[in-house]
Each structure stands twice: as C-alpha cells, then as structure tokens.
Design a protein around this motif. Structure first.
Motif, mmCIF file in Angstrom:
data_model
loop_
_atom_site.group_PDB
_atom_site.id
_atom_site.type_symbol
_atom_site.label_atom_id
_atom_site.label_comp_id
_atom_site.label_asym_id
_atom_site.label_seq_id
_atom_site.Cartn_x
_atom_site.Cartn_y
_atom_site.Cartn_z
ATOM 1 N N GLU A 173 0.776 -1.061 0.087
ATOM 2 C CA GLU A 173 0.056 0.003 0.084
ATOM 3 C C GLU A 173 1.066 1.274 0.068
ATOM 4 O O GLU A 173 0.270 2.492 0.152
ATOM 5 N N ASN A 174 2.177 0.951 -0.205
ATOM 6 C CA ASN A 174 3.201 2.370 -0.225
ATOM 7 C C ASN A 174 3.084 3.145 1.046
ATOM 8 O O ASN A 174 3.304 4.326 0.717
ATOM 9 N N LEU A 175 2.942 2.590 1.980
ATOM 10 C CA LEU A 175 2.889 3.314 3.434
ATOM 11 C C LEU A 175 4.406 3.578 3.794
ATOM 12 O O LEU A 175 4.726 4.333 4.534
ATOM 13 N N VAL A 176 5.170 2.667 3.495
ATOM 14 C CA VAL A 176 6.755 2.647 3.670
ATOM 15 C C VAL A 176 7.336 2.257 2.427
ATOM 16 O O VAL A 176 7.093 1.453 1.747
ATOM 17 N N VAL A 177 8.572 3.201 2.208
ATOM 18 C CA VAL A 177 9.365 2.808 1.158
ATOM 19 C C VAL A 177 10.304 1.548 1.234
ATOM 20 O O VAL A 177 10.761 1.509 2.519
ATOM 21 N N PRO A 178 10.640 0.948 0.409
ATOM 22 C CA PRO A 178 11.302 -0.308 0.698
ATOM 23 C C PRO A 178 12.862 -0.079 1.297
ATOM 24 O O PRO A 178 13.417 -0.850 1.901
ATOM 25 N N GLN A 179 13.511 1.060 0.967
ATOM 26 C CA GLN A 179 14.812 1.259 1.321
ATOM 27 C C GLN A 179 14.647 1.633 3.034
ATOM 28 O O GLN A 179 15.635 1.053 3.461
ATOM 29 N N LYS A 180 13.510 2.201 3.396
ATOM 30 C CA LYS A 180 13.653 2.238 4.628
ATOM 31 C C LYS A 180 13.270 0.826 5.613
ATOM 32 O O LYS A 180 14.116 0.641 6.549
ATOM 33 N N VAL A 181 12.714 -0.138 4.773
ATOM 34 C CA VAL A 181 12.648 -1.381 5.480
ATOM 35 C C VAL A 181 14.027 -2.182 5.331
ATOM 36 O O VAL A 181 14.486 -2.830 6.291
ATOM 37 N N LYS A 182 14.795 -1.847 4.465
ATOM 38 C CA LYS A 182 16.060 -2.523 4.303
ATOM 39 C C LYS A 182 17.175 -1.926 5.457
ATOM 40 O O LYS A 182 17.795 -2.544 5.985
ATOM 41 N N ASN A 183 16.907 -0.803 5.513
ATOM 42 C CA ASN A 183 17.802 -0.027 6.763
ATOM 43 C C ASN A 183 17.196 -0.471 8.046
ATOM 44 O O ASN A 183 18.180 -0.902 9.067
ATOM 45 N N LEU A 184 16.001 -0.976 8.246
ATOM 46 C CA LEU A 184 15.585 -1.582 9.491
ATOM 47 C C LEU A 184 16.145 -3.037 9.451
ATOM 48 O O LEU A 184 16.505 -3.463 10.627
ATOM 49 N N ILE A 185 16.325 -3.751 8.515
ATOM 50 C CA ILE A 185 16.816 -5.036 8.479
ATOM 51 C C ILE A 185 18.165 -5.159 9.078
ATOM 52 O O ILE A 185 18.449 -5.711 10.023
ATOM 53 N N ARG A 186 19.079 -4.092 8.531
ATOM 54 C CA ARG A 186 20.286 -3.957 9.187
ATOM 55 C C ARG A 186 20.511 -3.456 10.593
ATOM 56 O O ARG A 186 21.267 -4.179 11.332
ATOM 57 N N ALA A 187 19.487 -2.510 10.882
ATOM 58 C CA ALA A 187 19.408 -2.441 12.441
ATOM 59 C C ALA A 187 19.221 -3.416 13.460
ATOM 60 O O ALA A 187 19.709 -3.752 14.214
ATOM 61 N N VAL A 188 18.020 -4.155 12.682
ATOM 62 C CA VAL A 188 17.543 -5.356 13.684
ATOM 63 C C VAL A 188 18.589 -6.499 13.586
ATOM 64 O O VAL A 188 18.845 -7.174 14.620
ATOM 65 N N LEU A 189 19.508 -6.656 12.622
ATOM 66 C CA LEU A 189 20.474 -7.535 12.526
ATOM 67 C C LEU A 189 21.463 -7.316 13.638
ATOM 68 O O LEU A 189 22.253 -8.114 14.196
ATOM 69 N N PHE A 190 21.806 -6.061 13.549
ATOM 70 C CA PHE A 190 22.924 -5.317 14.497
ATOM 71 C C PHE A 190 22.495 -5.804 15.976
ATOM 72 O O PHE A 190 23.401 -6.292 16.934
ATOM 73 N N LEU A 191 21.268 -5.718 16.266
ATOM 74 C CA LEU A 191 20.848 -5.726 17.681
ATOM 75 C C LEU A 191 21.059 -7.480 17.898
ATOM 76 O O LEU A 191 21.132 -7.612 19.067
ATOM 77 N N ALA A 192 20.358 -8.104 16.758
ATOM 78 C CA ALA A 192 20.420 -9.577 17.188
ATOM 79 C C ALA A 192 21.996 -10.055 17.455
ATOM 80 O O ALA A 192 22.064 -10.958 18.194
ATOM 81 N N LEU A 193 22.857 -9.483 16.800
ATOM 82 C CA LEU A 193 24.216 -9.977 16.862
ATOM 83 C C LEU A 193 24.722 -9.465 18.603
ATOM 84 O O LEU A 193 25.407 -10.231 19.022
ATOM 85 N N ILE A 194 24.274 -8.352 18.969
ATOM 86 C CA ILE A 194 24.549 -7.867 19.990
ATOM 87 C C ILE A 194 23.995 -8.789 21.318
ATOM 88 O O ILE A 194 24.743 -9.025 22.116
#
Length: 297
Positions: free
Chosen positions: A82-103
């Motif tokens: 529904e174009n509520l969020v752009v894909p690039q923001k979700v890709k950035n979120l993936i990186r942030a979540v991955l970093f937290l999981a590694l921590i």
C-alpha cells in the motif's frame, strides 16, 4: 511498525523457545531469567529479519496476491504493498535489527557464557531468516525454504531455549521437536496456497509451484501422520503422558485438516483461510501441550 512486524505471527517462535527453556528449568538447570529474556529478544529479532526481508523481496508477488486471491494470509503485512513505507527504509531496518540480534548473541556468548554453540545457533537462524527471501540465494525459490522453516521453528527454536539455559543439547528434546517441526512445515505449505497464483506468475519456485496443489495436499496429510507418530514416540521416550492428553484434541484438528486437504477444500477461499488459521492453532497447540506436560506432568 506493528503491522510491518506481523506481531501475532511471532507466537510460532516464542512458544517453542519457551518449551526449550521450561524443559531445561524442569530437568536440567535452574532457569536464568536474564538469559531467558536476552535469548528471546535475540530470537525475535532474527524472526523480524525474516518478516522484513519477505516484505521487501517478495513485494512483486505480494502485490499480485492481494488482487488475485485476497486472503488474510496473502500479501505480507500490506505496508509496502500500500506504499505506506518505502522499501529502502525497510532495508535499513533489517540492518538495524541484524545489528541488535548480533549484540544479543555476543552478550549471551561472552557475558553470560551460555556455551560454545551459542553464536553458531544464532548464525544458523540468521542465515535462514536473511536468505529465505533475499536474492541471489533466495532459499524459498529453490524448493528448500519449507525445510528450513521446519528446522527454524522446530529444532532450532526449541533447542536454543534449552541450550542457553543448560549449555548442552538433549536427545529427548530433539525428538520432541519433530512434531513441532512437521506442523511448522505444514504451516508454510498451506500458507503458500493463497499465494499460488501470484507465485506462479513471478516464477517463485517453492514446493507448491514445483509440485502442484494436489501433491502438496498429500504431503500435508503425510506430515500430519509423521507429526502424530513423532509425538507418540516422544511420549514413549519420556515426554510426560499429560502432554498426550492435551495433544489429543490437537490431533483431532490435525486429522480433520488432513482430510479436508485431501478432499480439495483448498480450492474454496473461505475454507482455505479457516484451514490456514487452524494450522497455526495446531502448531501452537502441539507446543503448548508439551509445555503443560513438562510443567505439570
């Protein structure tokens, strides 16, 4: 964020993780609550990687799904569709979540000293979550994604909950994992049915697209049989009999679903949606039966 994270579906990871921890607390070691919550946080973050990756890399088929065969279980969360969020923001979120999981993994490995396999267990979960949808690996496209789902939500989730507490693995628990794994495989298989028209158009080569609806219906039924046999073997080998009492109504639902799949009810949209929901209930019911048996048996 709530919709994007598909929060209700996190239960299929939380329940087996809790089973592993409860099993450790009852039979192997006292429960360390700091480890429990840190491990759960890491596990949930890894599952969110899978959710977010699916939103981004399955976007083409998700857009088709909501027009071809609208269903509660199609189209992901709908946030990107529904174009509520752009894909690039979700890709950035993936990186942030991955970093937290590694921590979380590093804290468990080096601060709590949970055991030498801690990070490797985490890495295996990350690999399943990150590469399930992401090109060029895109495991879901190679006909093995369903197997990895069974591994991740069956053996891995349960044994991570146990290993972080006990610092070792347990043979009985690995057997108990099997009915959970089989039901997790059925969960992903039946959820592929609403997406079938879209997946076929974009050449997404999952098991359903490769094999067809009738053959996968037989596979679903056989997995129900394997689930029941594995649960019975678990009871024979030491799972408390109380778990079998709690499991019996779940088995009835599983058998009913297998029968309806063989009868072709997946061709009716409303019936299929109910069957998808009941398959989730079966998966959670199996795990809850084991938890209650371990706690009170």
């Amino acid at each position: 964020m709530f919709l994007l994270s598909r929060v209700p579906f996190l239960a299929v990871l939380i329940a087996p993780y809790v089973l592993g921890a409860v099993f450790a607390g009852r039979y192997s070691a006292s429960l360390n609550w700091a480890v429990f919550w840190t491990g759960l946080a890491g596990a949930l973050l890894i599952q969110l990687i899978a959710h977010y990756s699916g939103e981004v890399y399955d976007l083409a088929e998700d857009r088709l799904s909501v027009t071809l065969e609208k269903n509660f279980f199609t189209g992901g969360s709908g946030v990107l569709v529904e174009n509520l969020v752009v894909p690039q923001k979700v890709k950035n979120l993936i990186r942030a979540v991955l970093f937290l999981a590694l921590i979380c993994g590093l804290v468990l490995q080096f601060y709590f000293k949970c055991g030498g396999w801690t990070l490797w267990l985490g890495f295996s979960g990350i690999a399943c979550a990150y590469f399930y949808s992401k090109p060029p690996v895109r495991l879901v496209h190679r006909g093995i994604g369903e197997i990895l789902i069974a591994f991740a939500f069956g053996w891995l989730s349960v044994n991570v909950g146990f290993y972080l507490q006990a610092g070792r693995f347990n043979a009985l628990l690995s057997l108990i994992c099997l009915p959970i794994a089989y039901s997790a495989a059925n969960l992903i298989l039946i959820n592929e049915y609403p997406d079938y028209p879209a997946d076929k158009q974009v050449l997404k080569r999952n098991i359903l697209v490769r094999s067809g609806k009738e053959k996968v219906a037989f596979l679903y039924a056989w997995l129900v049989v394997f689930e029941a046999v594995a649960f019975l073997l678990s009871l024979i080998k030491g799972l408390p009999l109380l778990s079998g009492i709690f499991y019996f109504p779940v088995l009835i639902i599983s058998a009913f679903l297998a029968y309806r799949m063989l009868a072709g009810d997946y061709g009716d949209r409303k019936k299929l949606q109910r069957m998808c929901a009941l398959t989730i209930l079966v998966n959670l019911g199996i795990t809850l039966s084991c938890i209650l048996g371990v706690l009170f048996g």
